[in-house]
Scaffold this motif. Structure first.
Motif, short mmCIF file in Angstrom:
data_model
loop_
_atom_site.label_atom_id
_atom_site.label_comp_id
_atom_site.label_asym_id
_atom_site.label_seq_id
_atom_site.Cartn_x
_atom_site.Cartn_y
_atom_site.Cartn_z
N ASP A 77 0.81 -1.22 0.00
CA ASP A 77 0.00 0.00 0.00
C ASP A 77 0.84 1.27 0.00
OD1 ASP A 77 -2.59 -1.25 0.10
OD2 ASP A 77 -2.17 -1.77 2.19
N ASP A 78 2.16 1.14 -0.05
CA ASP A 78 3.05 2.30 0.06
C ASP A 78 3.42 2.80 -1.34
OD1 ASP A 78 4.90 4.21 0.65
OD2 ASP A 78 6.23 2.91 1.83
N ASP A 79 2.64 3.78 -1.83
CA ASP A 79 2.88 4.27 -3.19
C ASP A 79 4.09 5.20 -3.29
OD1 ASP A 79 1.90 6.58 -2.03
OD2 ASP A 79 0.11 6.70 -3.28
N SER A 80 4.81 5.40 -2.19
CA SER A 80 6.03 6.20 -2.28
C SER A 80 7.10 5.49 -3.11
CB SER A 80 6.58 6.50 -0.88
OG SER A 80 7.06 5.32 -0.25
N TRP A 81 6.94 4.18 -3.33
CA TRP A 81 7.89 3.43 -4.15
C TRP A 81 7.57 3.52 -5.64
CZ3 TRP A 81 12.16 2.11 -1.81
CH2 TRP A 81 12.14 1.91 -0.43
N ASP A 82 6.44 4.09 -5.99
CA ASP A 82 6.01 4.10 -7.39
C ASP A 82 6.95 4.90 -8.28
OD1 ASP A 82 3.93 2.66 -6.34
OD2 ASP A 82 2.34 4.02 -7.03
N ALA A 83 7.52 5.97 -7.75
CA ALA A 83 8.43 6.78 -8.57
C ALA A 83 9.66 5.97 -8.96
CB ALA A 83 8.85 8.04 -7.80
N GLU A 84 10.18 5.18 -8.04
CA GLU A 84 11.35 4.35 -8.35
C GLU A 84 10.99 3.27 -9.37
OE1 GLU A 84 14.33 1.23 -6.01
OE2 GLU A 84 13.37 2.88 -4.92
N ILE A 85 9.82 2.66 -9.21
CA ILE A 85 9.38 1.62 -10.14
C ILE A 85 9.14 2.22 -11.52
CG2 ILE A 85 7.51 0.01 -10.64
CD1 ILE A 85 7.20 -0.22 -7.52
N GLU A 86 8.56 3.41 -11.57
CA GLU A 86 8.33 4.07 -12.86
C GLU A 86 9.65 4.44 -13.53
OE1 GLU A 86 5.70 7.61 -14.94
OE2 GLU A 86 5.49 7.22 -12.80
N ALA A 87 10.62 4.91 -12.75
CA ALA A 87 11.92 5.26 -13.32
C ALA A 87 12.61 4.03 -13.91
CB ALA A 87 12.80 5.90 -12.25
N GLU A 88 12.49 2.91 -13.23
CA GLU A 88 13.12 1.69 -13.73
C GLU A 88 12.39 1.18 -14.98
OE1 GLU A 88 14.86 -1.96 -11.16
OE2 GLU A 88 15.39 0.13 -10.76
N THR A 89 11.08 1.33 -15.00
CA THR A 89 10.30 0.98 -16.19
C THR A 89 10.73 1.83 -17.37
OG1 THR A 89 8.38 0.29 -14.86
CG2 THR A 89 7.97 0.88 -17.16
N GLU A 90 10.89 3.13 -17.15
CA GLU A 90 11.31 4.03 -18.22
C GLU A 90 12.72 3.70 -18.69
OE1 GLU A 90 9.62 6.29 -19.94
OE2 GLU A 90 7.83 5.62 -18.85
N LEU A 91 13.60 3.28 -17.78
CA LEU A 91 14.95 2.89 -18.17
C LEU A 91 14.89 1.71 -19.13
CD1 LEU A 91 18.04 2.92 -17.92
CD2 LEU A 91 17.80 1.43 -15.91
N ALA A 92 14.09 0.71 -18.78
CA ALA A 92 13.97 -0.45 -19.66
C ALA A 92 13.45 -0.05 -21.03
CB ALA A 92 13.06 -1.49 -19.01
N LEU A 93 12.41 0.79 -21.06
CA LEU A 93 11.83 1.20 -22.33
C LEU A 93 12.77 2.07 -23.15
CD1 LEU A 93 8.19 2.05 -21.15
CD2 LEU A 93 8.99 -0.03 -22.30
N SER A 94 13.64 2.82 -22.47
CA SER A 94 14.60 3.65 -23.19
C SER A 94 15.60 2.80 -23.97
CB SER A 94 15.35 4.55 -22.21
OG SER A 94 16.30 3.82 -21.43
N ARG A 95 15.74 1.55 -23.59
CA ARG A 95 16.70 0.67 -24.26
C ARG A 95 16.10 -0.12 -25.41
NH1 ARG A 95 19.57 -2.00 -18.86
NH2 ARG A 95 20.63 -0.12 -18.12
N THR A 96 14.76 -0.21 -25.44
CA THR A 96 14.11 -1.05 -26.46
C THR A 96 13.13 -0.30 -27.34
OG1 THR A 96 12.33 -1.62 -24.93
CG2 THR A 96 14.25 -3.10 -24.98
#
Length: 250
Positions: free
Chosen positions: A143-162
């Motif tokens: 329930d702790d959405d404070s981690w969402d920014a980190e998860i989104e940044a990592e998602t964007e990193l993956a997409l930046s490569r493909t």
């Protein structure tokens, strides 16, 4: 070498970065293949995050997806919040065992387990943490959405490569500057004997500078217990015979 020992907390970078969402069946199947490759080659893996809920945040779930997908993708994000907190506190080396445990508590469960309404809850995630040998109180982070920014940044990193027109998993070989690709998407886990030859074939193809895409839409259902789709795998001899036939010179 087990994925428990990734080498990612040391100065030596891992051989692979594997971006996973716990509710993606194809990421789970590919990860089991990668585990077999790791066991036979000594590859090291950094198990990183990509969220299907984040990836599809601008989509209209009611229009673009079958019923239940938004709930499932949100459950994956909730589980990744737990993984993010565990990683922050205990390091990257526990991500392999945690992903393995999350998969056992979903994909390896029998069909009709009643998981649809429980996956992503604190109670369900606590079971996976216990299987991984990790403190179950981390489950409260669903329930702790404070981690969402980190998860989104990592998602964007993956997409930046493909590029963005992909799904999960995404793998980077020899990160951070090595080749990255979506998939490989397979519907069943290769045998121990098949794992490394199949992996080497994929890497050889992907390393060719002009390689763009190899895809088909016709496929079998993911072979997973929870879906009730597991069938007998083709015999190794049949696979090897087909491979020899495909490579027979004219």
């Amino acid at each position: 070498m087990s994925t428990t020992d990734t080498g990612t907390d040391a100065d030596t970078p891992p051989d692979l970065e594997f971006f996973w969402d716990p509710v993606c069946p194809f990421a789970w199947i590919t990860s089991r293949w990668v585990e077999k490759v790791v066991a036979q080659t000594g590859y090291t893996v950094d198990w990183r995050f990509i969220s299907l809920r984040v990836l599809n945040k601008d989509r209209d779930y009611a229009k673009d997806f079958p019923a239940g997908y938004e709930q499932g993708h949100t459950a994956g994000l909730r589980m990744l919040r737990v993984a993010a907190k565990v990683r922050a506190d205990l390091g990257r080396n526990v991500m392999g065992p945690l992903y393995d445990a999350m998969g056992q508590h979903y994909w390896e469960m029998p069909k009709g387990s009643g998981l649809r309404d429980r996956i992503g809850t604190a109670e369900h995630t606590a079971g996976a943490l216990a299987t991984a040998g990790l403190p179950t109180e981390y489950a409260l982070a669903v329930d702790d959405d404070s981690w969402d920014a980190e998860i989104e940044a990592e998602t964007e990193l993956a997409l930046s490569r493909t590029g963005r027109d992909v799904g999960t998993p995404i793998i980077t070989f020899e990160p951070p500057d090595g080749l990255s690709f979506f998939g490989p998407v397979i519907s069943r886990v290769p045998s121990d004997e098949q794992a490394v030859p199949l992996w080497n074939a994929v890497i050889e193809l992907a390393r060719f500078p002009g390689f763009a895409e190899l895809k088909r839409s016709l496929r079998e259902a993911p072979q997973l217990n929870v879906l009730g789709t597991v069938t007998d795998a083709p015999e190794m001899e049949d696979w090897e015979a087909g491979s020899r036939k495909a490579h027979k010179p004219s």
